[in-house]
Design an enzyme around this catalytic site. Structure first.
Site, PDB file in Angstrom:
ATOM      1  N   LYS A 114       0.828  -1.214   0.000  1.00 30.54           N
ATOM      2  CA  LYS A 114       0.000   0.000   0.000  1.00 30.54           C
ATOM      3  C   LYS A 114       0.863   1.265   0.000  1.00 30.54           C
ATOM      4  O   LYS A 114       0.595   2.191  -0.753  1.00 30.54           O
ATOM      5  CB  LYS A 114      -0.923   0.043   1.233  1.00 30.54           C
ATOM      6  CG  LYS A 114      -1.851  -1.135   1.389  1.00 30.54           C
ATOM      7  CD  LYS A 114      -2.809  -0.937   2.557  1.00 30.54           C
ATOM      8  CE  LYS A 114      -2.141  -0.783   3.922  1.00 30.54           C
ATOM      9  NZ  LYS A 114      -1.380  -1.979   4.370  1.00 30.54           N
ATOM     10  N   ARG A 165      12.366  -6.965   4.716  1.00 37.13           N
ATOM     11  CA  ARG A 165      12.341  -5.548   4.368  1.00 37.13           C
ATOM     12  C   ARG A 165      13.357  -4.722   5.160  1.00 37.13           C
ATOM     13  O   ARG A 165      13.476  -4.879   6.366  1.00 37.13           O
ATOM     14  CB  ARG A 165      10.914  -5.051   4.662  1.00 37.13           C
ATOM     15  CG  ARG A 165      10.663  -3.628   4.305  1.00 37.13           C
ATOM     16  CD  ARG A 165       9.194  -3.372   4.144  1.00 37.13           C
ATOM     17  NE  ARG A 165       8.496  -3.260   5.423  1.00 37.13           N
ATOM     18  CZ  ARG A 165       7.225  -2.880   5.535  1.00 37.13           C
ATOM     19  NH1 ARG A 165       6.517  -2.617   4.460  1.00 37.13           N
ATOM     20  NH2 ARG A 165       6.670  -2.792   6.705  1.00 37.13           N
ATOM     21  N   ARG A 216       1.228  -8.638  13.912  1.00 36.46           N
ATOM     22  CA  ARG A 216       0.565  -7.669  13.028  1.00 36.46           C
ATOM     23  C   ARG A 216      -0.409  -8.369  12.093  1.00 36.46           C
ATOM     24  O   ARG A 216      -1.487  -7.849  11.810  1.00 36.46           O
ATOM     25  CB  ARG A 216       1.616  -6.898  12.220  1.00 36.46           C
ATOM     26  CG  ARG A 216       2.298  -5.820  13.028  1.00 36.46           C
ATOM     27  CD  ARG A 216       3.582  -5.374  12.397  1.00 36.46           C
ATOM     28  NE  ARG A 216       3.382  -4.629  11.170  1.00 36.46           N
ATOM     29  CZ  ARG A 216       4.302  -4.514  10.218  1.00 36.46           C
ATOM     30  NH1 ARG A 216       5.469  -5.110  10.349  1.00 36.46           N
ATOM     31  NH2 ARG A 216       4.049  -3.814   9.158  1.00 36.46           N
ATOM     32  N   ARG A 227      -8.231   1.087  10.426  1.00 35.07           N
ATOM     33  CA  ARG A 227      -7.794  -0.287  10.672  1.00 35.07           C
ATOM     34  C   ARG A 227      -8.762  -1.045  11.577  1.00 35.07           C
ATOM     35  O   ARG A 227      -8.532  -2.233  11.842  1.00 35.07           O
ATOM     36  CB  ARG A 227      -6.440  -0.255  11.381  1.00 35.07           C
ATOM     37  CG  ARG A 227      -5.246  -0.505  10.478  1.00 35.07           C
ATOM     38  CD  ARG A 227      -4.023  -0.300  11.343  1.00 35.07           C
ATOM     39  NE  ARG A 227      -2.860  -1.020  10.917  1.00 35.07           N
ATOM     40  CZ  ARG A 227      -1.878  -0.477  10.195  1.00 35.07           C
ATOM     41  NH1 ARG A 227      -1.965   0.732   9.738  1.00 35.07           N
ATOM     42  NH2 ARG A 227      -0.799  -1.192   9.920  1.00 35.07           N
TER      43      ARG A 227
HETATM   44  P1  AMP Z   1       2.111   0.595   9.116  1.00 32.73           P
HETATM   45  O1  AMP Z   1       3.311   1.371   8.716  1.00 32.73           O
HETATM   46  O2  AMP Z   1       0.856   1.050   8.432  1.00 32.73           O
HETATM   47  O3  AMP Z   1       2.322  -0.896   9.000  1.00 32.73           O
HETATM   48  O4  AMP Z   1       1.864   0.902  10.673  1.00 32.73           O
HETATM   49  C1  AMP Z   1       2.850   0.576  11.632  1.00 32.73           C
HETATM   50  C2  AMP Z   1       2.237   0.495  13.018  1.00 32.73           C
HETATM   51  O5  AMP Z   1       1.688   1.768  13.380  1.00 32.73           O
HETATM   52  C3  AMP Z   1       1.079  -0.473  13.172  1.00 32.73           C
HETATM   53  O6  AMP Z   1       1.511  -1.800  13.376  1.00 32.73           O
HETATM   54  C4  AMP Z   1       0.378   0.105  14.394  1.00 32.73           C
HETATM   55  O7  AMP Z   1       1.085  -0.193  15.576  1.00 32.73           O
HETATM   56  C5  AMP Z   1       0.500   1.597  14.150  1.00 32.73           C
HETATM   57  N1  AMP Z   1      -0.632   2.110  13.354  1.00 32.73           N
HETATM   58  C6  AMP Z   1      -0.590   2.644  12.098  1.00 32.73           C
HETATM   59  N2  AMP Z   1      -1.810   3.005  11.680  1.00 32.73           N
HETATM   60  C7  AMP Z   1      -2.666   2.683  12.679  1.00 32.73           C
HETATM   61  C8  AMP Z   1      -4.074   2.783  12.854  1.00 32.73           C
HETATM   62  N3  AMP Z   1      -4.866   3.256  11.882  1.00 32.73           N
HETATM   63  N4  AMP Z   1      -4.599   2.353  14.020  1.00 32.73           N
HETATM   64  C9  AMP Z   1      -3.820   1.862  15.009  1.00 32.73           C
HETATM   65  N5  AMP Z   1      -2.500   1.727  14.906  1.00 32.73           N
HETATM   66  C10 AMP Z   1      -1.910   2.124  13.757  1.00 32.73           C
END
Ligand code: AMP
Length: 220
Positions: free
Chosen positions: A13, A127, A171, A88
């Site tokens: 994404k 990664r 995750r 999310r």
């Molecule tokens: P990402 O880079 O999108 O994989 O996000 C990394 C981490 O940030 C996630 O594993 C969550 O801990 C936190 N995070 C990002 N977006 C959200 C969201 N919309 N709601 C809750 N936690 C988030």
């Protein structure tokens, strides 16, 4: 155009959102990047978010909703936005609907990236990211020329703490439990589209552009 990219961690994404944002001139709003930046700067939000992010858990909904509400009010987001990594959870999706209502706006597109579990696991644990600008590398299909160094700016490459195997497993579990149900939430509306996120990078970009063009989104 107000767009959401929905899908599991590792679906591509963020990579695609950066390309689409440049091509269509709408800001790429990645909540994960916003949290990592707050953590790096040591702000109050960063201190709160750190323990959740490093363990692969979700930051509480109220915190995320407040963050997104503030961001969507910035001038650059007035003409449209591309949300990546938000919403999310069901409360976040409902909160976003309510927020957009208050702003007299609505979602135009929700694009779901479909990718099989084994592909996600492989992508996430291999990664590596550059410290200076966040350029993304991968042990298998995009290794840097010099191990541990960014090809573009020479900065050190690091592995996100939440890309370590225990956090990745968590995750993916959190995604299945809390985020996957949003597919049905949005499918029930006319705005839902799907792409095969396991296709090659350029092919996914091509298909996304086709979806956005068809929805009437103008390129810059
Ligand atoms: P990402 O880079 O999108 O994989 O996000 C990394 C981490 O940030 C996630 O594993 C969550 O801990 C936190 N995070 C990002 N977006 C959200 C969201 N919309 N709601 C809750 N936690 C988030």
């Amino acid at each position: 155009m107000n767009v959401v990219f929905l899908g599991p961690p590792g679906a591509g994404k963020g990579t695609q959102a950066a390309r689409i944002s440049a091509c269509y001139g709408i800001p790429h709003i990645a909540t994960g990047d916003m949290l990592r930046e707050a953590i790096a700067r040591g702000t109050e939000l960063g201190r709160l978010a750190r323990s959740y992010v490093d363990r692969g858990e979700l930051v509480p909904d109220e915190v995320m909703l407040r963050l997104v509400e503030e961001r969507l009010q910035e001038p650059d987001a007035r003409g449209g936005f591309l949300l990546d990594g938000f919403p999310r959870t069901r409360p976040q999706a409902e909160g976003l609907d309510a927020l957009l209502d208050r702003m007299h706006r609505r979602l135009d597109l929700v694009v779901f990236f479909r990718v099989p579990q084994e592909t996600l696991l492989r992508r996430l644990v291999g990664r590596w990211i550059c410290r200076a600008a966040g350029h993304v590398y991968h042990e298998d299909h995009r290794p840097p020329r010099v191990p541990g160094r960014c090809d573009l700016d020479g900065s050190e490459l690091y592995q996100r703490p939440d890309d370590r195997p225990e956090a990745v497993a968590r995750r993916l579990e959190v995604y299945e439990q809390q985020t996957a149900p949003l597919v049905e939430y949005y499918r029930a509306r006319g705005v839902f589209r799907e792409v095969d996120g396991a296709a090659g990078l350029a092919e996914v970009t091509r298909r996304l552009c086709a979806i956005l063009d068809e929805a009437g989104m103008g390129r810059v």
